[in-house]
Design a protein around this motif. Structure first.
Motif, PDB file in Angstrom:
ATOM      1  N   ILE A   1       0.817  -1.308   0.098  1.00 50.42           N
ATOM      2  CA  ILE A   1      -0.070  -0.126  -0.073  1.00 50.42           C
ATOM      3  C   ILE A   1       0.981   1.238  -0.127  1.00 50.42           C
ATOM      4  N   LYS A   2       1.919   1.253   0.814  1.00 50.53           N
ATOM      5  CA  LYS A   2       2.804   2.482   0.808  1.00 50.53           C
ATOM      6  C   LYS A   2       3.599   2.573  -0.435  1.00 50.53           C
ATOM      7  N   ALA A   3       3.912   1.510  -0.884  1.00 54.92           N
ATOM      8  CA  ALA A   3       4.674   1.537  -2.176  1.00 54.92           C
ATOM      9  C   ALA A   3       3.876   2.041  -3.263  1.00 54.92           C
ATOM     10  N   LEU A   4       2.677   1.897  -3.347  1.00 50.53           N
ATOM     11  CA  LEU A   4       1.752   2.321  -4.512  1.00 50.53           C
ATOM     12  C   LEU A   4       1.678   3.736  -4.255  1.00 50.53           C
ATOM     13  N   ALA A   5       1.572   4.400  -3.095  1.00 50.05           N
ATOM     14  CA  ALA A   5       1.658   5.817  -2.881  1.00 50.05           C
ATOM     15  C   ALA A   5       2.680   6.366  -3.562  1.00 50.05           C
ATOM     16  N   LEU A   6       3.808   5.741  -3.752  1.00 50.46           N
ATOM     17  CA  LEU A   6       4.908   6.357  -4.308  1.00 50.46           C
ATOM     18  C   LEU A   6       4.986   6.678  -6.006  1.00 50.46           C
TER      19      LEU A   6
END
Length: 48
Positions: free
Chosen positions: A41-46
């Motif tokens: 999920i946090k990688a998608l924000a990148l």
């Protein structure tokens, strides 16, 4: 004359061992799955 096998046969599983194995996998697997999902999920924000 039948030759003897070099390795002994494995012992039969004790009753109740399967439940312990499932519990151990859950104790390890659930936090691991949560951590992987949070990382994804946090990688998608990148990439937004």
């Amino acid at each position: 004359m039948n030759p003897q096998p070099n390795s002994p046969t494995p012992p039969a599983a004790e009753p109740g061992v399967g439940g312990s194995v499932v519990l151990a996998w859950l104790v390890v697997g659930l936090p691991l799955a949560w951590g992987v999902s949070q990382t994804f999920i946090k990688a998608l924000a990148l990439f937004k």
